[in-house]
Design a protein around this motif. Structure first.
Motif, PDB file in Angstrom:
ATOM      1  N   SER A 128       0.822  -1.208   0.000  1.00  0.00           N
ATOM      2  CA  SER A 128       0.000   0.000   0.000  1.00  0.00           C
ATOM      3  C   SER A 128       0.853   1.253   0.000  1.00  0.00           C
ATOM      4  O   SER A 128       1.962   1.262   0.547  1.00  0.00           O
ATOM      5  N   ARG A 129       0.307   2.308  -0.574  1.00  0.00           N
ATOM      6  CA  ARG A 129       1.001   3.599  -0.519  1.00  0.00           C
ATOM      7  C   ARG A 129       1.088   4.100   0.921  1.00  0.00           C
ATOM      8  O   ARG A 129       1.896   4.971   1.238  1.00  0.00           O
ATOM      9  N   SER A 130       0.293   3.510   1.820  1.00  0.00           N
ATOM     10  CA  SER A 130       0.299   3.953   3.217  1.00  0.00           C
ATOM     11  C   SER A 130       1.639   3.679   3.895  1.00  0.00           C
ATOM     12  O   SER A 130       1.950   4.293   4.918  1.00  0.00           O
ATOM     13  N   ILE A 131       2.445   2.780   3.338  1.00  0.00           N
ATOM     14  CA  ILE A 131       3.727   2.486   3.977  1.00  0.00           C
ATOM     15  C   ILE A 131       4.690   3.667   3.860  1.00  0.00           C
ATOM     16  O   ILE A 131       5.622   3.792   4.653  1.00  0.00           O
ATOM     17  N   TYR A 132       4.458   4.534   2.880  1.00  0.00           N
ATOM     18  CA  TYR A 132       5.324   5.700   2.718  1.00  0.00           C
ATOM     19  C   TYR A 132       5.068   6.762   3.784  1.00  0.00           C
ATOM     20  O   TYR A 132       5.942   7.575   4.074  1.00  0.00           O
ATOM     21  N   GLY A 133       3.856   6.772   4.352  1.00  0.00           N
ATOM     22  CA  GLY A 133       3.492   7.895   5.200  1.00  0.00           C
ATOM     23  C   GLY A 133       3.376   9.136   4.324  1.00  0.00           C
ATOM     24  O   GLY A 133       2.789   9.088   3.238  1.00  0.00           O
ATOM     25  N   GLU A 134       3.934  10.233   4.792  1.00  0.00           N
ATOM     26  CA  GLU A 134       3.948  11.441   3.962  1.00  0.00           C
ATOM     27  C   GLU A 134       4.755  11.188   2.693  1.00  0.00           C
ATOM     28  O   GLU A 134       5.705  10.396   2.683  1.00  0.00           O
ATOM     29  N   GLY A 135       4.371  11.898   1.649  1.00  0.00           N
ATOM     30  CA  GLY A 135       5.036  11.723   0.365  1.00  0.00           C
ATOM     31  C   GLY A 135       6.403  12.384   0.306  1.00  0.00           C
ATOM     32  O   GLY A 135       6.988  12.782   1.313  1.00  0.00           O
ATOM     33  N   LYS A 136       6.905  12.479  -0.896  1.00  0.00           N
ATOM     34  CA  LYS A 136       8.250  13.002  -1.171  1.00  0.00           C
ATOM     35  C   LYS A 136       8.143  14.471  -1.593  1.00  0.00           C
ATOM     36  O   LYS A 136       7.219  14.847  -2.332  1.00  0.00           O
ATOM     37  N   TYR A 137       9.083  15.277  -1.132  1.00  0.00           N
ATOM     38  CA  TYR A 137       9.047  16.713  -1.421  1.00  0.00           C
ATOM     39  C   TYR A 137      10.442  17.193  -1.819  1.00  0.00           C
ATOM     40  O   TYR A 137      11.461  16.589  -1.454  1.00  0.00           O
ATOM     41  N   TYR A 138      10.445  18.328  -2.550  1.00  0.00           N
ATOM     42  CA  TYR A 138      11.716  18.994  -2.864  1.00  0.00           C
ATOM     43  C   TYR A 138      11.813  20.259  -2.031  1.00  0.00           C
ATOM     44  O   TYR A 138      10.890  21.080  -2.021  1.00  0.00           O
ATOM     45  N   ALA A 139      12.931  20.387  -1.299  1.00  0.00           N
ATOM     46  CA  ALA A 139      13.159  21.563  -0.456  1.00  0.00           C
ATOM     47  C   ALA A 139      14.128  22.495  -1.167  1.00  0.00           C
ATOM     48  O   ALA A 139      15.325  22.187  -1.301  1.00  0.00           O
ATOM     49  N   GLU A 140      13.604  23.620  -1.641  1.00  0.00           N
ATOM     50  CA  GLU A 140      14.449  24.570  -2.368  1.00  0.00           C
ATOM     51  C   GLU A 140      15.544  25.142  -1.477  1.00  0.00           C
ATOM     52  O   GLU A 140      16.680  25.349  -1.932  1.00  0.00           O
ATOM     53  N   ASP A 141      15.227  25.383  -0.210  1.00  0.00           N
ATOM     54  CA  ASP A 141      16.216  25.920   0.727  1.00  0.00           C
ATOM     55  C   ASP A 141      17.449  25.025   0.825  1.00  0.00           C
ATOM     56  O   ASP A 141      18.584  25.489   0.946  1.00  0.00           O
ATOM     57  N   LEU A 142      17.215  23.714   0.787  1.00  0.00           N
ATOM     58  CA  LEU A 142      18.300  22.747   0.975  1.00  0.00           C
ATOM     59  C   LEU A 142      18.797  22.158  -0.335  1.00  0.00           C
ATOM     60  O   LEU A 142      19.818  21.455  -0.362  1.00  0.00           O
ATOM     61  N   ASN A 143      18.054  22.415  -1.421  1.00  0.00           N
ATOM     62  CA  ASN A 143      18.386  21.865  -2.734  1.00  0.00           C
ATOM     63  C   ASN A 143      18.462  20.332  -2.686  1.00  0.00           C
ATOM     64  O   ASN A 143      19.396  19.718  -3.206  1.00  0.00           O
ATOM     65  N   GLU A 144      17.463  19.725  -2.041  1.00  0.00           N
ATOM     66  CA  GLU A 144      17.436  18.266  -1.951  1.00  0.00           C
ATOM     67  C   GLU A 144      16.017  17.777  -1.702  1.00  0.00           C
ATOM     68  O   GLU A 144      15.127  18.561  -1.339  1.00  0.00           O
ATOM     69  N   TYR A 145      15.826  16.485  -1.918  1.00  0.00           N
ATOM     70  CA  TYR A 145      14.529  15.876  -1.644  1.00  0.00           C
ATOM     71  C   TYR A 145      14.451  15.512  -0.162  1.00  0.00           C
ATOM     72  O   TYR A 145      15.437  15.058   0.428  1.00  0.00           O
ATOM     73  N   VAL A 146      13.273  15.721   0.419  1.00  0.00           N
ATOM     74  CA  VAL A 146      13.115  15.481   1.852  1.00  0.00           C
ATOM     75  C   VAL A 146      11.818  14.720   2.113  1.00  0.00           C
ATOM     76  O   VAL A 146      10.918  14.664   1.263  1.00  0.00           O
ATOM     77  N   VAL A 175       6.473  16.184  -4.877  1.00  0.00           N
ATOM     78  CA  VAL A 175       6.880  15.430  -6.066  1.00  0.00           C
ATOM     79  C   VAL A 175       6.361  14.001  -5.934  1.00  0.00           C
ATOM     80  O   VAL A 175       5.890  13.584  -4.872  1.00  0.00           O
ATOM     81  N   ALA A 176       6.456  13.245  -7.015  1.00  0.00           N
ATOM     82  CA  ALA A 176       5.960  11.863  -7.002  1.00  0.00           C
ATOM     83  C   ALA A 176       6.830  10.982  -6.102  1.00  0.00           C
ATOM     84  O   ALA A 176       8.054  11.133  -6.057  1.00  0.00           O
ATOM     85  N   THR A 177       6.182  10.074  -5.394  1.00  0.00           N
ATOM     86  CA  THR A 177       6.871   9.160  -4.494  1.00  0.00           C
ATOM     87  C   THR A 177       7.295   7.905  -5.260  1.00  0.00           C
ATOM     88  O   THR A 177       6.443   7.178  -5.775  1.00  0.00           O
ATOM     89  N   ASP A 178       8.599   7.666  -5.356  1.00  0.00           N
ATOM     90  CA  ASP A 178       9.088   6.476  -6.047  1.00  0.00           C
ATOM     91  C   ASP A 178       9.350   5.357  -5.045  1.00  0.00           C
ATOM     92  O   ASP A 178       9.281   5.551  -3.831  1.00  0.00           O
ATOM     93  N   GLU A 179       9.659   4.175  -5.576  1.00  0.00           N
ATOM     94  CA  GLU A 179       9.799   2.991  -4.739  1.00  0.00           C
ATOM     95  C   GLU A 179      10.994   3.054  -3.784  1.00  0.00           C
ATOM     96  O   GLU A 179      11.067   2.271  -2.827  1.00  0.00           O
ATOM     97  N   ASN A 180      11.940   3.935  -4.047  1.00  0.00           N
ATOM     98  CA  ASN A 180      13.105   4.076  -3.166  1.00  0.00           C
ATOM     99  C   ASN A 180      12.908   5.163  -2.111  1.00  0.00           C
ATOM    100  O   ASN A 180      13.836   5.478  -1.365  1.00  0.00           O
ATOM    101  N   SER A 181      11.708   5.723  -2.056  1.00  0.00           N
ATOM    102  CA  SER A 181      11.424   6.775  -1.089  1.00  0.00           C
ATOM    103  C   SER A 181      11.412   6.220   0.329  1.00  0.00           C
ATOM    104  O   SER A 181      11.296   5.009   0.548  1.00  0.00           O
ATOM    105  N   LYS A 182      11.512   7.114   1.277  1.00  0.00           N
ATOM    106  CA  LYS A 182      11.553   6.732   2.684  1.00  0.00           C
ATOM    107  C   LYS A 182      10.258   6.029   3.088  1.00  0.00           C
ATOM    108  O   LYS A 182       9.164   6.451   2.728  1.00  0.00           O
ATOM    109  N   ILE A 183      10.400   4.955   3.858  1.00  0.00           N
ATOM    110  CA  ILE A 183       9.256   4.227   4.405  1.00  0.00           C
ATOM    111  C   ILE A 183       9.071   4.691   5.850  1.00  0.00           C
ATOM    112  O   ILE A 183       9.908   4.427   6.700  1.00  0.00           O
ATOM    113  N   HIS A 184       8.008   5.435   6.105  1.00  0.00           N
ATOM    114  CA  HIS A 184       7.728   5.875   7.481  1.00  0.00           C
ATOM    115  C   HIS A 184       6.214   6.040   7.665  1.00  0.00           C
ATOM    116  O   HIS A 184       5.683   7.141   7.716  1.00  0.00           O
ATOM    117  N   PRO A 185       5.516   4.895   7.764  1.00  0.00           N
ATOM    118  CA  PRO A 185       4.051   4.926   7.865  1.00  0.00           C
ATOM    119  C   PRO A 185       3.566   5.700   9.082  1.00  0.00           C
ATOM    120  O   PRO A 185       4.223   5.720  10.119  1.00  0.00           O
TER     121      PRO A 185
END
Length: 378
Positions: A128-146, A175-185
């Protein structure tokens, strides 16, 4: 092939079974015909069950029973494991039941496969997508995905519903959550689905079985339960609209999900069953499009042509996430999957079906009252 579908009388399972039958596969279904899904008299109250009961080898039983598992596995070559307790909110106060059915039920299946003679060559697990918890985001301040942590009552009580990340003052870009995204339900349900997936993907390769995991997004379409308050907002909102009741939209209405039509989910799962390229793979199943809840409500009102009030309440449920939608590049490249039903087309098919149904009052208010009593609905 001889294929066992656990939870095969449910929404996805029954549709998959009918699709596989058309391809001349032999289907066994293990299902406990839960009253929450099928009503008290499934023969009379469950169209899903009635659609498959005379077409398959049907076993009424539970995935928490070793005897039922052994009877169901028998000489099947593929297991598609759908049977699970579902619903984020309910999982937060029925913890023992969710863990027993979802985690222990899966462990029991694997224990039998590891310690007995059988013909199983592949296990497909409904993650389930629920295993991701919150989705994936890009932080402009840090220039990285968080990956922001779960939202707290302290912020949401003040009407702050967007996610935050330490060190970021600018708004995070979803941004879209890919399969390598953090798992934190963020819910017990999500934790149990994560455990199911991990168990299958870890154990199966060690016993010569090919595992496949599908992380389904929000599945909808004709045939889904209109009475189970834990099946999602499309059913909940539809029941309210058809009863002329107002829709009370949580938070600010801008929380979003990826809604994927049942036919596309069946197609993706079929590819996972039949293609060797799927073996040992974990795949998102969605559309890659985020739709906010307010848009869903407005679309349903328009489709039904019934004018009911849409109230932005600011209420929220602990355990809910803000946003999540799927990156589907991997399943596209590996299995050739591409969603074929747009949100507008899918909603049209769904509402056309709902218009032909006898609509009861539903149990949504009761479910909210239960959550409020437990301190989970604010």
């Amino acid at each position: 092939m001889k294929i066992l579908i656990t939870g095969g009388a449910g929404f996805i399972g029954s549709n998959l079974a009918l699709s596989l039958l058309k391809e001349n596969h032999e289907i066994t279904i293990l299902d406990n015909l839960s009253a929450q899904i099928h009503g008290d008299e499934p023969d009379k109250t469950s169209p899903l069950y009635n659609s498959i009961k005379n077409e398959v080898n049907f076993i009424k039983g539970s995935v928490t029973s070793k005897t039922d598992w052994e009877k169901a596995i028998n000489d099947n070559e593929v297991i598609v494991h759908f049977a699970a307790e579902t619903g984020t909110g309910q999982s937060m106060y029925e913890i023992a039941r969710y863990t027993e059915v979802n985690i222990q039920g899966t462990a029991l299946m694997l224990d039998i496969l590891a310690n007995s003679n059988h013909h199983v060559k592949k296990v497909v697990i409904a993650s389930s997508r629920s295993i991701y918890g919150e989705g994936k985001y890009y932080a402009e301040d840090l220039n990285e995905y968080v990956y922001p942590e779960h939202r707290t009552s302290g912020f949401m009580d003040k009407g702050y519903f967007d996610v935050k990340y330490p060190g970021c003052e600018k708004e995070l870009k979803l941004v879209a959550t890919d399969e390598n995204s953090k798992i934190h339900p963020s819910s017990v349900y999500g934790i149990t689905k994560q455990n199911q997936e991990q168990l299958v993907m870890t154990v199966c390769p060690t016993i010569g079985i090919a595992p496949v995991a599908f992380r389904y997004q929000n599945v909808y379409g004709p045939g889904q339960s209109l009475t189970n308050p834990y099946t999602g907002i499309l059913s909940i909102f539809s029941t309210l609209i058809k009863n002329g009741k107002p829709i009370n939209i949580f938070e600010d209405g801008l929380e979003s999900r990826d809604f994927v039509f049942i036919d596309d989910v069946v197609n993706a799962t079929y590819l996972g069953i039949t293609k060797e390229a799927a073996n040992n793979g974990i795949f998102n199943v969605g559309t890659g499009v985020a739709i906010d809840v307010l848009t869903v409500a407005k679309t349903l009102v328009e489709k039904y042509n019934i004018d009911v009030p849409l109230n932005i309440t600011g209420n929220y449920r602990l355990g809910d996430i803000r946003h999540n939608y799927a990156d589907i590049e991997k399943i596209g490249k590996t299995l050739g999957f591409k969603p074929s039903v747009s949100f507008n087309k899918g909603i049209g098919a769904f509402t056309d079906w709902v218009n032909k149904q006898e609509i009861g009052l539903g149990k949504y208010e009761q479910s909210l009252a239960e959550m409020k009593q437990k301190g989970l609905f604010k």
